[in-house]
Design an enzyme around this catalytic site. Sequence first.
Site, PDB file in Angstrom:
ATOM      1  N   CYS A  56      -0.981   8.398  10.665  1.00 63.46           N
ATOM      2  CA  CYS A  56      -1.050   7.899  12.035  1.00 63.46           C
ATOM      3  C   CYS A  56      -2.506   7.673  12.408  1.00 63.46           C
ATOM      4  CB  CYS A  56      -0.463   8.923  12.997  1.00 63.46           C
ATOM      5  SG  CYS A  56       1.229   9.372  12.577  1.00 63.46           S
ATOM      6  N   HIS A  73      -8.985   3.288  -5.741  1.00 62.14           N
ATOM      7  CA  HIS A  73      -7.726   3.778  -5.159  1.00 62.14           C
ATOM      8  C   HIS A  73      -6.991   4.721  -6.097  1.00 62.14           C
ATOM      9  CE1 HIS A  73      -8.832   0.064  -3.113  1.00 62.14           C
ATOM     10  NE2 HIS A  73      -8.404   0.703  -2.051  1.00 62.14           N
TER      11      HIS A  73
END
Length: 762
Positions: A524, A702
């Site tokens: 979030c 990543h």
Amino acid sequence: MTAPNFTRTVLGVPRIGPRRELKRAIEGYWKGSITRAELASTAAGLRRDEWDRLVSAGLDSVPTNTFSYYDQMLDTAELLGALPPRVAGIEDPLDRYFAAARGTAEVAPLEMTKWFDTNYHYLVPEIGPETAFALHPEKVLGDLEEATTQGVPARPVIVGPLTFLALAKPVDGAGEPLSRLDEILPLYRDLLARLAARGAQWVQIDEPVLVTEAGLSLAGDAARVYGELSSAADRPSILVATYFGSPGPSLEALAGTAIEAVAVDLVTDLAAVDAVAAVPALQDKLLLAGVVDGRNVWRTDLASASATLGTLSGSAGALAVSTSCSLLHVPYTVGAETAPEPAGAEGVRAWLAFAEEKIDEVVVLARALTEGRPVVAAEFGRSAAVRAARSADPRLNDATVRDRLTALRATGTGRTAAADRAVVQRDRLDLPLLPTTTIGSYPQTGAIRIARADLRAGRIDEAEYVRRMQSEIADVVALQEELGIDVLVHGEPERNDMVQYFAERLDGFLATENGWVQSYGTRCVRPPILYGDVHRADPMTVSWITYAQTLTERPVKGMLTGPVTILAWSFVRDDQSLAETADQVALAIRDETVDLERAGVQIIQVDEPALRELLPLRAADRSAYLAWATGAFRLSTSGVADGTQIHTHLCYSEFGDVIGAIADLDADVTSIEAARSRMEILGDLDRAGFANQVGPGVYDIHSPRVPAQEEIESSLRAALDAVPAQRLWVNPDCGLKTRGQQETVAALRNLVAAAKAVRATL
Ligand code: GLN
Ligand code: ZN
């Protein structure tokens, strides 16, 4: 089959929980600290409470099945039996679902990408030749049963077949997923029959793809799909929801079928109002008029929304008031903002409407429509008062900022020709060929997190916090010297977030306490709210960089976030063009570059990872966007002397649509994500006329995998086939803050060794 019409609803709701309960429960389940039963009960409680809120707010149709343990596209892949074969061996359905979402030690997760032009990220379904679609309706039906038991007027929401396939990617040599429409249509038909059998009166089928450039050529498919689904005898009434723009030719196509309702976004593109009026076939449909902005945070101007509804009243069989899109993209409630407003931003909170406030606005507008304005006169009065106060507020109109921009635009914001700047910079910086550098952040250590928490809790003062950050900076500088990197960074330990950090230091931004929005899965974010004219009162980064520079003879790069990225990751004002707002932010960044230069910083990087993100969904709107976006970047970087080297950094995207714009940024050096595309980006840049220096990422940050020196060398040699050595930099493909210390040191050691080895051959 034909259910009664409704008059007030929203297209979807936030689902992470008002206090991020779902995030905590899911992460707890992953860690093993709560049981599956506890997770299920938290989830059921959140659904129940949300439905309660929607019903007691007065909605007469409630979107259900909007809950998800991770993502609605993943839910749809599961619904259609299209999870990737590599997770098929995982017996337990929930574990299988999470494996597809985030991977396990054995299987890679689905790829994640941005949901249209929002900051929500969905999982990209993979459709291969072997994909054998089959209906798994348990989640949808279970959710309906829960809602019905609770007495909720439920309208299950599902992602439509066109959007699902258009957003999926073909794998293992399969053709375009859209060619599989005929395989999934029977499943949708079957699902509709089952929903009807369990008492669903309405179903909402989301087709946002229809507003995009790809959607322009899907009108024929829309007519066929919805002609077919609406011809079924056993089904609920069908609402097809379009959003994030005007539905274009699909509106006529949809109206020509036997579906009962269409939802249209009347906020994003005002042309949608005329488009609706131009489709006579809507006369026998229910039109969900999306007049309340579902993805920004401002209170609705009720009078003007009501006027729009008035204009539309003759254009459809019936009207329902709705949000422009799902409220997934805004926080739960302004009511959760309880601390005193920060100095300078007093009163701004009154201008805001998050999900709950928007639901109330929908109800007020619907009551005005059905019962007449007088019954909601008080609400309309308040809306007008807020609007008047907001537009008269001096913080929205800072003459100094506006005058400076006018003057700057008149004198122009170009720099000397790049080739000439390069000569001055080469003499001044005296770097080797193939200089090595990194993108900015270094691994976030435990000490950084502790310092931040200590400062927030008042356990340490600002001075102690600065000391701790300086010690982090010293470590990062020492590490880079030891590794032999040429252009150093300070490591960004003080940045909680690359946008929030600047928003907290600029006038015109308001931070929220609880304004959390789902970015993906359990992640979030709390986007800052850009409410007024942007102004930089004091330097924001100079002391950190100059401190780092005192520790080394090598150049340290100043590190800033660019105007487009700051806009993309904030909620922005809706009372002026994005272009105008971007220039104001650019002016603040420009002031910072000038101060950095004055403090002796020779290289300044202005990151624009979100350049591609704001690209309009329709091609016709793109060149105007790229013109202002690149213009704002140049405004932010053209205040420095020729000898100051401007870097930029781009990542997170396919660059195809913005390749020309990269050249227009006119940065001296551009570092760009390239490791996964095997340097192909360099050829594309070349064809777009890009002739400045470039640092194609030579390894993918990543993943924790450490690239071997030979591997980096071979990437560099591939890069040298496309770019002369004088123009090539060596760097990873993004910042290192999500990586561990050990793997980072090992990877950078190999990177420096590879650069030296290749340099020696030149
Ligand atoms: N300078 C930033 C960092 O290294 C860039 C982050 C990004 O590209 N998203 O963290
Ligand atoms: Zn990046």
